[in-house]
Scaffold this motif. Sequence first.
Motif, mmCIF file in Angstrom:
data_model
loop_
_atom_site.group_PDB
_atom_site.id
_atom_site.type_symbol
_atom_site.label_atom_id
_atom_site.label_comp_id
_atom_site.label_asym_id
_atom_site.label_seq_id
_atom_site.Cartn_x
_atom_site.Cartn_y
_atom_site.Cartn_z
ATOM 1 N N ARG A 416 11.093 -15.843 -6.706
ATOM 2 C CA ARG A 416 11.968 -14.521 -7.197
ATOM 3 C C ARG A 416 12.857 -14.137 -8.320
ATOM 4 N NH1 ARG A 416 14.673 -9.255 -6.780
ATOM 5 N NH2 ARG A 416 13.373 -7.955 -6.815
ATOM 6 N N GLY A 417 12.617 -14.439 -9.412
ATOM 7 C CA GLY A 417 13.548 -13.833 -10.648
ATOM 8 C C GLY A 417 13.929 -15.161 -10.952
ATOM 9 N N ALA A 418 12.717 -16.615 -10.191
ATOM 10 C CA ALA A 418 13.363 -18.029 -11.514
ATOM 11 C C ALA A 418 12.181 -18.073 -11.376
ATOM 12 C CB ALA A 418 13.411 -18.827 -10.099
ATOM 13 N N GLN A 419 10.919 -18.144 -10.648
ATOM 14 C CA GLN A 419 9.539 -18.297 -11.440
ATOM 15 C C GLN A 419 9.071 -17.124 -11.907
ATOM 16 O OE1 GLN A 419 7.110 -20.982 -9.239
ATOM 17 N NE2 GLN A 419 4.954 -20.186 -10.420
ATOM 18 N N PHE A 420 8.866 -16.288 -10.393
ATOM 19 C CA PHE A 420 8.056 -14.697 -10.824
ATOM 20 C C PHE A 420 9.131 -13.706 -11.825
ATOM 21 C CE2 PHE A 420 6.380 -17.274 -7.661
ATOM 22 C CZ PHE A 420 5.519 -17.957 -7.638
ATOM 23 N N SER A 421 8.251 -12.944 -11.952
ATOM 24 C CA SER A 421 9.343 -11.821 -12.219
ATOM 25 C C SER A 421 9.681 -11.134 -11.334
ATOM 26 C CB SER A 421 8.129 -10.133 -12.875
ATOM 27 O OG SER A 421 8.620 -9.479 -13.249
ATOM 28 N N PRO A 422 10.782 -10.771 -11.165
ATOM 29 C CA PRO A 422 11.039 -9.475 -9.469
ATOM 30 C C PRO A 422 9.807 -8.464 -9.737
ATOM 31 C CG PRO A 422 13.318 -10.239 -11.028
ATOM 32 C CD PRO A 422 11.915 -10.349 -12.110
ATOM 33 N N ALA A 423 10.249 -7.622 -10.617
ATOM 34 C CA ALA A 423 9.672 -6.148 -10.784
ATOM 35 C C ALA A 423 7.711 -6.345 -10.509
ATOM 36 C CB ALA A 423 9.094 -5.919 -12.071
ATOM 37 N N ALA A 424 7.281 -8.006 -10.692
ATOM 38 C CA ALA A 424 5.593 -8.693 -9.713
ATOM 39 C C ALA A 424 5.842 -9.118 -8.872
ATOM 40 C CB ALA A 424 5.388 -9.354 -11.233
ATOM 41 N N VAL A 425 7.267 -9.481 -8.170
ATOM 42 C CA VAL A 425 6.924 -9.599 -6.917
ATOM 43 C C VAL A 425 7.141 -8.732 -5.277
ATOM 44 C CG1 VAL A 425 8.537 -10.629 -5.504
ATOM 45 C CG2 VAL A 425 8.004 -12.103 -7.169
ATOM 46 N N ASP A 426 7.993 -7.664 -6.565
ATOM 47 C CA ASP A 426 8.359 -6.480 -5.924
ATOM 48 C C ASP A 426 6.916 -5.110 -5.284
ATOM 49 O OD1 ASP A 426 10.340 -6.842 -5.430
ATOM 50 O OD2 ASP A 426 11.034 -5.566 -6.794
ATOM 51 N N ALA A 427 5.677 -5.627 -6.376
ATOM 52 C CA ALA A 427 4.792 -4.309 -6.282
ATOM 53 C C ALA A 427 4.202 -5.500 -5.603
ATOM 54 C CB ALA A 427 4.086 -4.919 -7.365
ATOM 55 N N PHE A 428 4.161 -7.077 -5.586
ATOM 56 C CA PHE A 428 3.145 -8.013 -4.950
ATOM 57 C C PHE A 428 3.426 -7.176 -3.436
ATOM 58 C CE2 PHE A 428 2.454 -11.425 -2.445
ATOM 59 C CZ PHE A 428 1.129 -12.202 -2.834
ATOM 60 N N PHE A 429 4.560 -7.656 -2.718
ATOM 61 C CA PHE A 429 4.936 -7.525 -1.461
ATOM 62 C C PHE A 429 4.258 -5.417 -1.084
ATOM 63 C CE2 PHE A 429 7.244 -10.950 -2.094
ATOM 64 C CZ PHE A 429 7.064 -11.915 -1.019
ATOM 65 N N ALA A 430 4.972 -4.775 -2.309
ATOM 66 C CA ALA A 430 4.595 -3.721 -1.446
ATOM 67 C C ALA A 430 2.752 -3.283 -1.880
ATOM 68 C CB ALA A 430 4.428 -2.624 -2.838
ATOM 69 N N ALA A 431 1.533 -3.912 -2.178
ATOM 70 C CA ALA A 431 0.205 -3.612 -2.018
ATOM 71 C C ALA A 431 -0.348 -5.290 -1.149
ATOM 72 C CB ALA A 431 -0.329 -4.464 -3.553
ATOM 73 N N PHE A 432 0.624 -5.739 -0.772
ATOM 74 C CA PHE A 432 0.491 -6.653 0.036
ATOM 75 C C PHE A 432 0.801 -5.500 1.784
ATOM 76 C CE2 PHE A 432 1.686 -9.427 3.803
ATOM 77 C CZ PHE A 432 -0.126 -10.666 3.352
ATOM 78 N N ARG A 433 1.735 -5.358 1.243
ATOM 79 C CA ARG A 433 1.999 -4.110 3.172
ATOM 80 C C ARG A 433 0.599 -3.502 3.084
ATOM 81 N NH1 ARG A 433 7.142 -5.434 1.207
ATOM 82 N NH2 ARG A 433 7.350 -3.227 0.011
ATOM 83 N N ARG A 434 -0.056 -2.656 1.470
ATOM 84 C CA ARG A 434 -0.509 -1.822 1.948
ATOM 85 C C ARG A 434 -1.854 -2.089 2.329
ATOM 86 N NH1 ARG A 434 -0.212 3.134 -0.690
ATOM 87 N NH2 ARG A 434 1.484 2.025 -1.917
ATOM 88 N N GLN A 435 -2.116 -3.019 2.027
ATOM 89 C CA GLN A 435 -4.012 -4.152 2.027
ATOM 90 C C GLN A 435 -3.367 -5.168 2.563
ATOM 91 O OE1 GLN A 435 -6.691 -2.843 -1.397
ATOM 92 N NE2 GLN A 435 -4.526 -2.669 -2.932
ATOM 93 N N PRO A 436 -3.583 -6.062 3.430
ATOM 94 C CA PRO A 436 -3.009 -7.230 3.697
ATOM 95 C C PRO A 436 -4.075 -8.381 3.378
ATOM 96 C CG PRO A 436 -3.020 -5.835 5.815
ATOM 97 C CD PRO A 436 -2.642 -4.906 4.715
ATOM 98 N N GLY A 437 -5.358 -7.314 3.970
ATOM 99 C CA GLY A 437 -6.550 -7.945 4.219
ATOM 100 C C GLY A 437 -7.428 -9.176 2.897
ATOM 101 N N LEU A 438 -6.204 -8.132 1.690
ATOM 102 C CA LEU A 438 -6.492 -8.586 0.505
ATOM 103 C C LEU A 438 -6.414 -9.746 0.149
ATOM 104 C CD1 LEU A 438 -8.252 -7.205 -2.113
ATOM 105 C CD2 LEU A 438 -5.538 -6.663 -3.319
ATOM 106 N N PHE A 439 -5.195 -10.289 0.744
ATOM 107 C CA PHE A 439 -4.489 -11.583 0.411
ATOM 108 C C PHE A 439 -4.940 -12.558 1.107
ATOM 109 C CE2 PHE A 439 -2.021 -8.209 -1.211
ATOM 110 C CZ PHE A 439 -1.641 -8.325 -2.486
ATOM 111 N N GLU A 440 -5.786 -12.758 1.572
ATOM 112 C CA GLU A 440 -6.299 -13.791 2.680
ATOM 113 C C GLU A 440 -7.478 -14.410 2.474
ATOM 114 O OE1 GLU A 440 -5.262 -14.323 5.881
ATOM 115 O OE2 GLU A 440 -3.822 -13.092 6.696
ATOM 116 N N PRO A 441 -6.764 -16.440 2.029
ATOM 117 C CA PRO A 441 -7.599 -16.966 1.393
ATOM 118 C C PRO A 441 -9.481 -16.797 1.938
ATOM 119 C CG PRO A 441 -6.579 -18.171 3.116
ATOM 120 C CD PRO A 441 -5.393 -16.661 3.194
ATOM 121 N N ASP A 442 -9.251 -16.402 2.785
ATOM 122 C CA ASP A 442 -10.854 -16.597 3.813
ATOM 123 C C ASP A 442 -12.132 -15.716 3.674
ATOM 124 O OD1 ASP A 442 -10.009 -15.225 5.368
ATOM 125 O OD2 ASP A 442 -9.965 -16.089 7.254
ATOM 126 N N GLU A 443 -11.114 -14.194 2.600
ATOM 127 C CA GLU A 443 -12.016 -13.051 2.372
ATOM 128 C C GLU A 443 -13.171 -13.249 1.731
ATOM 129 O OE1 GLU A 443 -11.134 -10.455 3.997
ATOM 130 O OE2 GLU A 443 -12.014 -8.900 3.163
#
Length: 451
Positions: A416-443
């Motif tokens: 975060r802040g090196a390769q990735f945008s801080p705002a994008a990372v924060d939104a990523f984890f917010a979406a992860f907490r809201r829809q964890p199954g969406l980020f599973e590789p075997d979905e």
Amino acid sequence: MSSRVATGASRAWAVHRSVTLLRVFLLASAVILISGGLLLGSLLTAALRAQALDDKQSSMTQYVDGVLRPELVRGDKVHISPHLPRQIMEQLRRQTEIVSVKVWRPDGVLVWTNRAPRRIGRRFSIGGELGETIGDDRAHASISTLDEEENLPEQQAVPGKRAFEVYAPLQSDDGKRAIGAYEIYANPRHVQAFIASRKRVIWFAILGVFLALYGALAILVRNASSMLRRQAMTLQERSRELMDSYRRLEESSLEAIESLNATVDAKDPYTAGHSARVQRIAVAVAEELGLSPHRIDAVRFGGLFHDIGKIAVPDSVLTKPGALDDDEFAIVRRHPADGADIVSHFSRLREAVPLIRHHHERWDGKGYPEGLAGSDIPEEASVVGLADAWDAMTTDRPYRSALSVEQAAAEVRRCRGAQFSPAAVDAFFAAFRRQPGLFEPDEPYQIAASA
């Protein structure tokens, strides 16, 4: 194609506007013609009245002068003559319009009159048109009401006290000066009737001419309007046909590029379904960021087609089980620009071009193809780049095994802040907490480009 459709629509609008302007022009022309007709009619009738009065004044003056001058003028002087021969009176009566004749000296003495002769020899105050006639040596003629005291006998002889009045200079024998003046009163009925009849002719002529002009103008405008309306209908029909053709072409183009993208995924069994998964994660992050529907739509297509430029990368490079050498990595680094060039030819995907071109840029400026850094990187491209990196970390590749969700999440936080945008990372984890199954590789992912 879209510009041609827009041009057709603008032409149709221009035709409708032209028809409206033609109608306004016709209305304005009617106002101008009416105003011009009234002005022209007024000028002509005024000129007619003045000319008719001048002609009548001239004829009457010549007749009276021919009858009275031999009896009243001797040696360039006007002599008082109360009693003239009877034939003089009879000659004046032959002009039935003449009611009264007065002959004046310049000093205001009434030399002779055929009505109320007791006034002959008296001196009166000279003013008004009589005074101007003697002073300016110029005739005057008008139709007016008799209201002066000296004109009482004449008032009784004309209907309604209105008379045709003529004031004409009585010239010396050499015609160089006025030695007196004639004051003639006549019944105005004949001259008024003449003027009225000629006025009617003028007004009817003007009305006829201007109606003909307006009719011709109305026919021209109607024909032009009809032609423009036909053109407008033709343009509208062609615009609809172009819109239908453009929609079908866009659908066909989108299907073609989807097929091309599927070919890229199929080239490497390790990345099968990769584009659809990146699309799904990127859309979830974009929604968490609160992007507008228009920008989310760009993320949807950018996520799906972000790797389409790999169609130009040889299979041997894509599926190489070991590390890439410098030349091979240089080939792979070209795929964002190549993909952007491919997608830029499709107007429906034009908003996704910057996302595809810059999804491998890094927040610290060490990415490619242009080395953009920080806020110079389009926000949507940062979202697609993060989703691409997540799917790459959580799926097996020829050169390494997949990371667990926990390991991948730790790597995202670390970068975060090196390769990735801080705002994008924060939104990523917010979406992860809201829809964890969406980020599973075997979905299982089955997201269409038009979702």
